[in-house]
Write an enzyme that holds these catalytic residues in place. Structure first.
Site, PDB file in Angstrom:
ATOM      1  N   ASP A  67       0.819  -1.218   0.000  1.00  0.00           N
ATOM      2  CA  ASP A  67       0.000   0.000   0.000  1.00  0.00           C
ATOM      3  C   ASP A  67       0.851   1.266   0.000  1.00  0.00           C
ATOM      4  O   ASP A  67       2.069   1.227   0.198  1.00  0.00           O
ATOM      5  CB  ASP A  67      -0.952   0.000   1.215  1.00  0.00           C
ATOM      6  N   ASN A 135      -7.605  -2.923  14.481  1.00  0.00           N
ATOM      7  CA  ASN A 135      -8.994  -3.233  14.106  1.00  0.00           C
ATOM      8  C   ASN A 135      -9.069  -4.387  13.108  1.00  0.00           C
ATOM      9  O   ASN A 135     -10.095  -4.612  12.492  1.00  0.00           O
ATOM     10  CB  ASN A 135      -9.686  -1.984  13.535  1.00  0.00           C
ATOM     11  N   HIS A 137      -7.235  -4.693  10.340  1.00  0.00           N
ATOM     12  CA  HIS A 137      -6.961  -4.405   8.925  1.00  0.00           C
ATOM     13  C   HIS A 137      -5.665  -5.062   8.470  1.00  0.00           C
ATOM     14  O   HIS A 137      -4.736  -5.256   9.251  1.00  0.00           O
ATOM     15  CB  HIS A 137      -7.006  -2.896   8.616  1.00  0.00           C
ATOM     16  N   GLU A 142      -9.680  -1.803   5.458  1.00  0.00           N
ATOM     17  CA  GLU A 142     -10.321  -1.510   6.740  1.00  0.00           C
ATOM     18  C   GLU A 142     -11.563  -2.388   6.927  1.00  0.00           C
ATOM     19  O   GLU A 142     -12.064  -2.976   5.963  1.00  0.00           O
ATOM     20  CB  GLU A 142     -10.732  -0.029   6.766  1.00  0.00           C
TER      21      GLU A 142
HETATM   22  C1  GLP Z   1      -0.464   0.300   8.641  1.00  0.00           C
HETATM   23  C2  GLP Z   1      -0.109  -0.510   7.404  1.00  0.00           C
HETATM   24  C3  GLP Z   1      -0.343  -1.985   7.629  1.00  0.00           C
HETATM   25  C4  GLP Z   1       0.280  -2.412   8.946  1.00  0.00           C
HETATM   26  C5  GLP Z   1      -0.387  -1.687  10.076  1.00  0.00           C
HETATM   27  C6  GLP Z   1       0.166  -2.071  11.444  1.00  0.00           C
HETATM   28  O1  GLP Z   1      -1.773   0.692   8.685  1.00  0.00           O
HETATM   29  N1  GLP Z   1      -0.822  -0.105   6.236  1.00  0.00           N
HETATM   30  O2  GLP Z   1       0.202  -2.722   6.542  1.00  0.00           O
HETATM   31  O3  GLP Z   1       0.152  -3.798   9.117  1.00  0.00           O
HETATM   32  O4  GLP Z   1      -0.161  -0.291   9.882  1.00  0.00           O
HETATM   33  O5  GLP Z   1       1.317  -1.322  11.705  1.00  0.00           O
HETATM   34  P1  GLP Z   1       2.333  -1.583  12.858  1.00  0.00           P
HETATM   35  O6  GLP Z   1       3.183  -2.722  12.410  1.00  0.00           O
HETATM   36  O7  GLP Z   1       3.117  -0.303  12.965  1.00  0.00           O
HETATM   37  O8  GLP Z   1       1.556  -1.884  14.088  1.00  0.00           O
END
Ligand code: GLP
Length: 241
Positions: A67, A135, A137, A142
């Site tokens: 993304d 949440n 995702h 989402e």
């Molecule tokens: C973002 C990314 C996700 C990731 C998520 C969790 O929203 N788009 O791909 O898995 O954050 O991030 P973190 O690893 O910092 O908890």
């Protein structure tokens, strides 16, 4: 689902690197699906260390990221392009032309989504690394995202923007939209490796293991995939057992 429990973040990162290296050693021209966020940083550090110590080459490797924010210039320090460059690509011998992220600063974002999905079809992903949002995702899919969606434009929920605000000067600076691989795009990957570390992920992991499969909890789609490994540490698993 194959569940691997490790004591903490360091062990998770090392084990994740072993999984990636075993794919690199098997496939002739491997395709890695990569993620951003805090979780995979340790994995990337391990891959860099291995490249430096053991000379593992990435010249034949293609990478495809999940993304990118819409509206941030590629060169912005908070863009996922910058994240990947800083935490992985500039330390390896991967060819820049073989590294792919959605372009979130293009004028025709819809066309960019179609281009990106075609790219995924041209380069089937051998192993997709995923983190998990609090949440549920995955990528930026989402809650409520239909499981059939391919690469698309998504509006970030306020909880996701809050969670990612730590990287920006203020919450107002966090983009409101992103381009993300869809759930159907992620499910095309041959193997999926989901990483989870820390108490902040404990509720999401508990819900993932509850058996519920629902678009209200995007990661639950992974129950439908034949080759998923969940690599989680004691804290992330603390509510699940
Ligand atoms: C973002 C990314 C996700 C990731 C998520 C969790 O929203 N788009 O791909 O898995 O954050 O991030 P973190 O690893 O910092 O908890």
């Amino acid at each position: 689902m194959n569940i691997i429990r490790v004591p903490g973040y360091e062990q998770m990162s090392r084990k994740a690197a072993e999984c990636i290296l075993s794919v690199l050693n098997q496939a002739g021209s491997p395709v890695l699906g990569l993620a951003t966020g805090s979780t995979p940083k340790g994995l990337y550090a391990e891959l860099i260390l291995d490249h430096q110590k053991n000379g593992t080459s990435y010249k034949q490797v293609t990478t495809i990221n999940l993304d990118e924010y819409i509206g941030l210039p590629v060169s912005d320090p908070n863009s996922y392009h910058s994240f990947m460059e800083q935490h992985l690509f500039c330390h390896l011998d991967v060819l820049p032309s073989n590294t792919h992220l959605p372009n979130g600063e293009t004028a025709d974002v819809k066309k960019e989504c179609d281009r990106y999905e075609a790219l995924i079809d041209q380069h089937p992903i051998d192993i997709q690394v995923l983190g998990i949002g609090q949440n549920g995702h995955i990528g930026f899919n989402e809650p409520g995202t239909p499981f059939g969606r391919t690469t698309h434009i998504t509006a970030l929920t306020s909880s996701t923007r809050q969670a990612n605000a730590r990287f920006f000067p203020s919450i107002e600076d966090v983009p409101k939209q992103a381009i993300t691989m869809g759930i159907a795009s992620i499910m095309k990957s041959r193997n999926i490796l989901l990483l989870a570390s820390g108490f902040k992920k404990a509720e999401a992991i508990k819900r993932l293991f509850s058996g519920e499969i629902s678009e209200a909890f995007p990661a639950s789609v992974l129950h439908h995939h034949p080759h998923v490994t969940i690599l989680a540490d004691d804290e992330a698993l603390s509510s699940a057992t």
